[in-house]
Scaffold this motif. Structure first.
Motif, PDB file in Angstrom:
ATOM      1  N   SER A 155       0.875  -1.166   0.000  1.00 28.20           N
ATOM      2  CA  SER A 155       0.000   0.000   0.000  1.00 28.20           C
ATOM      3  C   SER A 155       0.917   1.222   0.000  1.00 28.20           C
ATOM      4  CB  SER A 155      -0.886   0.018   1.248  1.00 28.20           C
ATOM      5  OG  SER A 155      -1.661   1.189   1.259  1.00 28.20           O
ATOM      6  N   LEU A 156       0.636   2.175  -0.864  1.00 30.74           N
ATOM      7  CA  LEU A 156       1.501   3.343  -1.005  1.00 30.74           C
ATOM      8  C   LEU A 156       0.718   4.636  -0.838  1.00 30.74           C
ATOM      9  CD1 LEU A 156       3.360   2.177  -4.240  1.00 30.74           C
ATOM     10  CD2 LEU A 156       4.271   2.123  -1.908  1.00 30.74           C
ATOM     11  N   ASP A 157       1.422   5.698  -0.483  1.00 35.17           N
ATOM     12  CA  ASP A 157       0.921   7.060  -0.621  1.00 35.17           C
ATOM     13  C   ASP A 157       1.544   7.603  -1.897  1.00 35.17           C
ATOM     14  OD1 ASP A 157      -0.378   6.864   1.818  1.00 35.17           O
ATOM     15  OD2 ASP A 157       0.957   8.249   2.868  1.00 35.17           O
ATOM     16  N   MET A 158       0.733   8.174  -2.770  1.00 35.51           N
ATOM     17  CA  MET A 158       1.226   8.797  -3.997  1.00 35.51           C
ATOM     18  C   MET A 158       1.092  10.297  -3.848  1.00 35.51           C
ATOM     19  SD  MET A 158      -0.313   6.513  -7.077  1.00 35.51           S
ATOM     20  CE  MET A 158      -0.060   4.749  -7.149  1.00 35.51           C
ATOM     21  N   LEU A 159       2.221  10.984  -3.878  1.00 40.23           N
ATOM     22  CA  LEU A 159       2.233  12.443  -3.763  1.00 40.23           C
ATOM     23  C   LEU A 159       2.418  13.022  -5.160  1.00 40.23           C
ATOM     24  CD1 LEU A 159       3.302  11.199  -1.007  1.00 40.23           C
ATOM     25  CD2 LEU A 159       4.216  13.458  -0.584  1.00 40.23           C
ATOM     26  N   PHE A 160       1.440  13.752  -5.641  1.00 40.70           N
ATOM     27  CA  PHE A 160       1.489  14.388  -6.951  1.00 40.70           C
ATOM     28  C   PHE A 160       2.101  15.778  -6.762  1.00 40.70           C
ATOM     29  CE2 PHE A 160      -1.676  11.106  -7.244  1.00 40.70           C
ATOM     30  CZ  PHE A 160      -1.474  10.565  -8.505  1.00 40.70           C
ATOM     31  N   ILE A 161       3.185  16.063  -7.485  1.00 42.68           N
ATOM     32  CA  ILE A 161       4.009  17.249  -7.252  1.00 42.68           C
ATOM     33  C   ILE A 161       4.132  18.046  -8.543  1.00 42.68           C
ATOM     34  CG2 ILE A 161       6.279  18.028  -6.469  1.00 42.68           C
ATOM     35  CD1 ILE A 161       6.521  15.133  -5.177  1.00 42.68           C
ATOM     36  N   ASP A 162       3.878  19.351  -8.452  1.00 37.01           N
ATOM     37  CA  ASP A 162       3.973  20.186  -9.657  1.00 37.01           C
ATOM     38  C   ASP A 162       5.431  20.557  -9.956  1.00 37.01           C
ATOM     39  OD1 ASP A 162       4.696  22.425  -8.077  1.00 37.01           O
ATOM     40  OD2 ASP A 162       2.687  23.290  -8.148  1.00 37.01           O
ATOM     41  N   GLU A 163       5.647  21.308 -11.039  1.00 34.27           N
ATOM     42  CA  GLU A 163       7.007  21.674 -11.453  1.00 34.27           C
ATOM     43  C   GLU A 163       7.730  22.540 -10.435  1.00 34.27           C
ATOM     44  OE1 GLU A 163       8.127  21.621 -15.945  1.00 34.27           O
ATOM     45  OE2 GLU A 163       6.491  23.051 -15.632  1.00 34.27           O
ATOM     46  N   GLU A 164       6.981  23.246  -9.602  1.00 34.01           N
ATOM     47  CA  GLU A 164       7.582  24.098  -8.571  1.00 34.01           C
ATOM     48  C   GLU A 164       7.936  23.317  -7.313  1.00 34.01           C
ATOM     49  OE1 GLU A 164       8.245  27.262  -9.421  1.00 34.01           O
ATOM     50  OE2 GLU A 164       7.374  26.709 -11.357  1.00 34.01           O
ATOM     51  N   GLY A 165       7.580  22.029  -7.266  1.00 40.28           N
ATOM     52  CA  GLY A 165       7.881  21.206  -6.104  1.00 40.28           C
ATOM     53  C   GLY A 165       6.809  21.250  -5.035  1.00 40.28           C
ATOM     54  N   VAL A 166       5.603  21.684  -5.386  1.00 39.17           N
ATOM     55  CA  VAL A 166       4.514  21.760  -4.414  1.00 39.17           C
ATOM     56  C   VAL A 166       3.606  20.533  -4.574  1.00 39.17           C
ATOM     57  CG1 VAL A 166       2.513  23.102  -3.636  1.00 39.17           C
ATOM     58  CG2 VAL A 166       4.583  24.281  -4.431  1.00 39.17           C
ATOM     59  N   VAL A 167       3.321  19.884  -3.450  1.00 41.60           N
ATOM     60  CA  VAL A 167       2.427  18.735  -3.460  1.00 41.60           C
ATOM     61  C   VAL A 167       1.011  19.223  -3.719  1.00 41.60           C
ATOM     62  CG1 VAL A 167       1.472  16.817  -2.098  1.00 41.60           C
ATOM     63  CG2 VAL A 167       3.895  17.453  -1.848  1.00 41.60           C
ATOM     64  N   PRO A 197      -4.496  15.827  -9.976  1.00 40.41           N
ATOM     65  CA  PRO A 197      -5.590  16.801 -10.008  1.00 40.41           C
ATOM     66  C   PRO A 197      -5.464  17.802 -11.155  1.00 40.41           C
ATOM     67  CG  PRO A 197      -3.996  17.432  -8.366  1.00 40.41           C
ATOM     68  CD  PRO A 197      -3.545  16.103  -8.906  1.00 40.41           C
ATOM     69  N   GLY A 198      -4.402  17.732 -11.875  1.00 42.78           N
ATOM     70  CA  GLY A 198      -4.086  18.633 -12.983  1.00 42.78           C
ATOM     71  C   GLY A 198      -2.665  18.326 -13.405  1.00 42.78           C
ATOM     72  N   PRO A 199      -2.036  19.216 -14.146  1.00 45.53           N
ATOM     73  CA  PRO A 199      -0.662  18.952 -14.583  1.00 45.53           C
ATOM     74  C   PRO A 199       0.308  18.863 -13.402  1.00 45.53           C
ATOM     75  CG  PRO A 199      -1.637  20.729 -15.870  1.00 45.53           C
ATOM     76  CD  PRO A 199      -2.569  20.447 -14.730  1.00 45.53           C
ATOM     77  N   VAL A 200       1.107  17.802 -13.384  1.00 45.50           N
ATOM     78  CA  VAL A 200       2.186  17.619 -12.418  1.00 45.50           C
ATOM     79  C   VAL A 200       3.404  17.107 -13.185  1.00 45.50           C
ATOM     80  CG1 VAL A 200       0.678  17.150 -10.441  1.00 45.50           C
ATOM     81  CG2 VAL A 200       1.530  15.243 -11.808  1.00 45.50           C
ATOM     82  N   ARG A 201       4.563  17.298 -12.608  1.00 39.99           N
ATOM     83  CA  ARG A 201       5.768  16.760 -13.239  1.00 39.99           C
ATOM     84  C   ARG A 201       6.253  15.497 -12.539  1.00 39.99           C
ATOM     85  NH1 ARG A 201      11.540  19.367 -14.974  1.00 39.99           N
ATOM     86  NH2 ARG A 201      12.528  17.337 -15.320  1.00 39.99           N
ATOM     87  N   TYR A 202       5.962  15.392 -11.242  1.00 40.12           N
ATOM     88  CA  TYR A 202       6.504  14.295 -10.443  1.00 40.12           C
ATOM     89  C   TYR A 202       5.408  13.583  -9.661  1.00 40.12           C
ATOM     90  CZ  TYR A 202      10.578  17.353 -11.051  1.00 40.12           C
ATOM     91  OH  TYR A 202      11.548  18.157 -11.575  1.00 40.12           O
ATOM     92  N   VAL A 203       5.656  12.310  -9.376  1.00 39.19           N
ATOM     93  CA  VAL A 203       4.854  11.557  -8.415  1.00 39.19           C
ATOM     94  C   VAL A 203       5.857  10.861  -7.495  1.00 39.19           C
ATOM     95  CG1 VAL A 203       3.216   9.685  -8.034  1.00 39.19           C
ATOM     96  CG2 VAL A 203       2.939  11.188 -10.017  1.00 39.19           C
ATOM     97  N   LEU A 204       5.678  11.054  -6.195  1.00 41.68           N
ATOM     98  CA  LEU A 204       6.513  10.376  -5.204  1.00 41.68           C
ATOM     99  C   LEU A 204       5.685   9.286  -4.554  1.00 41.68           C
ATOM    100  CD1 LEU A 204       9.033  10.065  -3.383  1.00 41.68           C
ATOM    101  CD2 LEU A 204       8.008  11.815  -1.895  1.00 41.68           C
ATOM    102  N   GLU A 205       6.209   8.056  -4.564  1.00 40.84           N
ATOM    103  CA  GLU A 205       5.544   6.952  -3.880  1.00 40.84           C
ATOM    104  C   GLU A 205       6.337   6.603  -2.625  1.00 40.84           C
ATOM    105  OE1 GLU A 205       3.369   4.654  -7.601  1.00 40.84           O
ATOM    106  OE2 GLU A 205       5.216   3.793  -6.795  1.00 40.84           O
ATOM    107  N   ILE A 206       5.613   6.583  -1.492  1.00 42.55           N
ATOM    108  CA  ILE A 206       6.186   6.205  -0.204  1.00 42.55           C
ATOM    109  C   ILE A 206       5.234   5.211   0.453  1.00 42.55           C
ATOM    110  CG2 ILE A 206       7.526   8.324   0.098  1.00 42.55           C
ATOM    111  CD1 ILE A 206       5.305   9.416   1.890  1.00 42.55           C
ATOM    112  N   ASN A 207       5.643   4.627   1.553  1.00 42.50           N
ATOM    113  CA  ASN A 207       4.782   3.664   2.246  1.00 42.50           C
ATOM    114  C   ASN A 207       3.429   4.285   2.579  1.00 42.50           C
ATOM    115  OD1 ASN A 207       6.225   1.112   2.681  1.00 42.50           O
ATOM    116  ND2 ASN A 207       7.720   2.413   3.696  1.00 42.50           N
TER     117      ASN A 207
END
Length: 157
Positions: A92-104, A122-132
């Motif tokens: 099971s993961l938490d997915m953090l959707f992060i925009d180009e400015e580095g804001v979750v 929720p809209g355009p993002v550049r990154y997704v961080l997966e953690i526990n």
């Protein structure tokens, strides 16, 4: 005789699967990634950097465990709508959707292992961080938290 050969081939396949998974992990670059909550708390994760299409496609599939302060960041190269899923992922993961400015911008908490349901940004993002799963809530990481992407990119090994 044939059945013994078949049995040996199947056994060899199962013995090689963990080696293939380890090789995939070993090939990813690693970085220290700091996240600061709106309240000023800071936490550092050691992340694997998935920057190619093949790395992003494989992600954390087949991983049975993930250290508490570990994760994987998916870098899509430019901001866009992103769709993720949990296919072949036993954690099971938490997915953090992060925009180009580095804001979750969104956190999909405690995703369902093996689910093929789409988890969208929720809209355009550049990154997704997966953690526990549950880790973001435990650390107070919420939408609006800031991720120090530039420092992480500079620390890539």
């Amino acid at each position: 005789m044939i059945s013994e050969i078949w049995r040996s081939a199947v056994l060899a396949l199962f013995l090689l699967l963990p080696v293939a998974a380890s090789a995939q992990e070993a090939g990813l670059r690693k970085a220290a990634l700091a996240i600061e909550t709106p309240g000023g708390k800071r936490h550092v994760f050691q992340v694997e950097w998935a920057g190619t299409a093949a790395e992003r496609e494989h992600g954390l599939m087949f991983r049975a465990e993930l250290d508490a302060d570990a994760g994987m960041i998916f870098d899509f190269g430019l901001a866009r709508t992103v769709m993720m899923w949990m296919k072949n992922t036993p954690l099971s993961l938490d997915m953090l959707f992060i925009d180009e400015e580095g804001v979750v911008s969104r956190i999909a908490e405690r995703t369902v292992p093996y689910s093929q349901d789409i988890i969208a940004s929720p809209g355009p993002v550049r990154y997704v961080l997966e953690i526990n799963g549950g880790r973001s809530a435990a650390l107070g990481i919420v939408p609006g938290s800031r991720v120090d992407i530039d420092a992480a990119r500079a620390s890539l090994k």
